[in-house]
Design a protein around this motif. Structure first.
Motif, PDB file in Angstrom:
ATOM      1  N   UNK A 290       8.185   5.651  12.492  1.00  0.00           N
ATOM      2  CA  UNK A 290       9.328   6.417  13.301  1.00  0.00           C
ATOM      3  C   UNK A 290       7.928   7.581  13.767  1.00  0.00           C
ATOM      4  N   UNK A 291       6.606   7.392  12.745  1.00  0.00           N
ATOM      5  CA  UNK A 291       5.825   8.468  13.330  1.00  0.00           C
ATOM      6  C   UNK A 291       5.277   7.961  14.617  1.00  0.00           C
ATOM      7  N   UNK A 292       4.996   6.586  14.174  1.00  0.00           N
ATOM      8  CA  UNK A 292       4.298   5.532  15.370  1.00  0.00           C
ATOM      9  C   UNK A 292       4.575   6.040  16.167  1.00  0.00           C
ATOM     10  N   UNK A 293       6.516   5.640  16.768  1.00  0.00           N
ATOM     11  CA  UNK A 293       7.185   5.465  17.952  1.00  0.00           C
ATOM     12  C   UNK A 293       6.817   6.566  18.555  1.00  0.00           C
ATOM     13  N   UNK A 294       6.594   8.234  18.209  1.00  0.00           N
ATOM     14  CA  UNK A 294       6.489   9.136  18.127  1.00  0.00           C
ATOM     15  C   UNK A 294       5.013   8.654  19.214  1.00  0.00           C
ATOM     16  N   UNK A 295       3.648   8.684  19.107  1.00  0.00           N
ATOM     17  CA  UNK A 295       2.737   8.860  19.032  1.00  0.00           C
ATOM     18  C   UNK A 295       2.725   8.163  20.332  1.00  0.00           C
ATOM     19  N   UNK A 296       3.360   6.396  20.174  1.00  0.00           N
ATOM     20  CA  UNK A 296       3.751   5.845  21.499  1.00  0.00           C
ATOM     21  C   UNK A 296       4.239   6.531  22.708  1.00  0.00           C
TER      22      UNK A 296
ATOM     23  N   UNK B 252       5.811   4.062  25.995  1.00  0.00           N
ATOM     24  CA  UNK B 252       7.581   4.186  26.096  1.00  0.00           C
ATOM     25  C   UNK B 252       7.608   4.929  26.554  1.00  0.00           C
ATOM     26  N   UNK B 253       8.366   3.947  27.277  1.00  0.00           N
ATOM     27  CA  UNK B 253      10.051   5.071  27.608  1.00  0.00           C
ATOM     28  C   UNK B 253      10.454   6.323  26.894  1.00  0.00           C
ATOM     29  N   UNK B 254      10.832   6.255  27.416  1.00  0.00           N
ATOM     30  CA  UNK B 254      11.703   7.833  26.649  1.00  0.00           C
ATOM     31  C   UNK B 254      13.372   6.912  25.758  1.00  0.00           C
ATOM     32  N   UNK B 255      13.941   6.320  27.268  1.00  0.00           N
ATOM     33  CA  UNK B 255      15.374   5.367  26.378  1.00  0.00           C
ATOM     34  C   UNK B 255      14.608   4.637  25.119  1.00  0.00           C
ATOM     35  N   UNK B 256      13.074   3.840  25.711  1.00  0.00           N
ATOM     36  CA  UNK B 256      12.851   2.909  24.798  1.00  0.00           C
ATOM     37  C   UNK B 256      12.451   3.716  23.217  1.00  0.00           C
TER      38      UNK B 256
END
Length: 319
Positions: A213-219, A225-229
């Protein structure tokens, strides 16, 4: 009457393609922990507006989330959620999660939620094997029921209902009798040791999901990454975290409970927290199977209506 956000017309026969995705993102953010006000700020920042052109507010987001039509549902004359006969933008499970979220937001004046003993897969319908859910009657009495199928075919037969106190007292009597048998306590201690190993594995699983989750937020913050992703990833991780934490909660209860002396067992059961009793039930029983009553309104457990499937404790301990 204005149309509902997410639908192309007031009859709600067709979804509005340009509003379905924003609606799903709003719901996902709410279920991920954002307040209605935070969801409104996000939606306005993305340029989304209500069907009358106004900006989103805390109240308007709340009204949208409370409307079962967004999931293709409606309330029947008994207050039960049923298929509304039109498409929905979100899943039934998502709307039910919004309901639970809304309940937690209500004031302390509301009736406290009932702490069901046999939910989460502990009890199933004898007719169709579907998992029973906790559900209050129209009079507000806690009970268990087999939820009927929705428009997507998910659910059970809807034929089984039983008063919660009646079912839980019946199961409790047999569980206490089982615990009084010679040798059962020794088996429980061995099984608990195995469950503690499961607790360690689940804790590591939760840590790994939190890192993802933290990695996704950082990306997302770096616009990689897009908002949808990001919303899709966050939604999947949130669901997996919820499931893992639920498994952890029950495993910890199974691993850590203590019964005390045998002579105090009945008194302990009658006064113990539901969490402790759930731990015992989960450890001793694989499943509680409930069949329909022979007639409506029966307030006793008829022979054969409730079937207890006992677990082999040696299989848990590896013995």
């Amino acid at each position: 009457m204005p149309r509902l956000f997410g639908f192309a017309d007031t009859s709600r026969r067709r979804l509005h393609d340009d509003e379905v995705d924003p609606l799903r993102q709003m719901v996902s953010r709410a279920l991920a922990g954002q307040s209605n006000a935070d969801v409104a700020v996000w939606a306005n920042g993305e340029g989304y507006r209500g069907t009358l052109g106004g900006e989103w507010k805390d109240a308007s987001v709340g009204r949208l989330f409370r409307n079962p039509a967004i999931a293709g549902l409606r309330y029947d004359e008994n207050g039960e959620l049923v298929d509304a006969g039109h498409p929905g933008a979100i899943e039934r499970e998502e709307f039910e999660a919004l309901q639970e979220r809304e309940q937690s937001r209500k004031t302390a004046d509301a009736d406290p939620p009932y702490d069901y003993l046999l939910v989460g897969g502990a009890s199933t319908c004898g007719n169709c094997t579907h998992v029973l859910q906790g559900a209050r009657t129209n009079a507000g009495t806690p009970g268990y029921r087999c939820r009927p199928k929705d428009k997507d075919g998910r659910g059970g037969c809807g034929e089984v209902r039983m008063d919660a106190e009646l079912l839980e007292n019946h199961v409790g009597e047999y569980v206490v009798a089982e615990l009084l048998k010679p040798g059962v306590r020794d088996q429980i201690l061995k099984a608990q040791a195995a469950v503690r190993e499961q607790v360690a594995k689940i804790n590591q699983e939760i840590k790994d999901l939190e890192v993802r989750r933290t990695e996704a937020g950082t990306l997302y913050g770096k616009r990689q990454i897009s908002s949808d992703s990001f919303v899709a990833a966050d939604r999947e991780i949130t669901a997996n975290l919820k499931a893992a934490r639920s498994r952890l909660r029950y495993a910890e209860q199974m691993a850590n409970f203590s019964l005390g002396s045998a002579k105090d067992l009945v008194r302990w059961w009658n006064t113990a927290p539901t969490a402790s009793k759930k731990a015992i039930v989960t450890l001793l029983l694989e499943n509680v199977e409930v069949f329909p009553a022979s007639a409506r309104g029966i307030r006793t457990v008829e022979p054969g209506r409730v079937v207890l499937h006992w677990r082999t404790l040696s299989s848990l301990s590896g013995g």
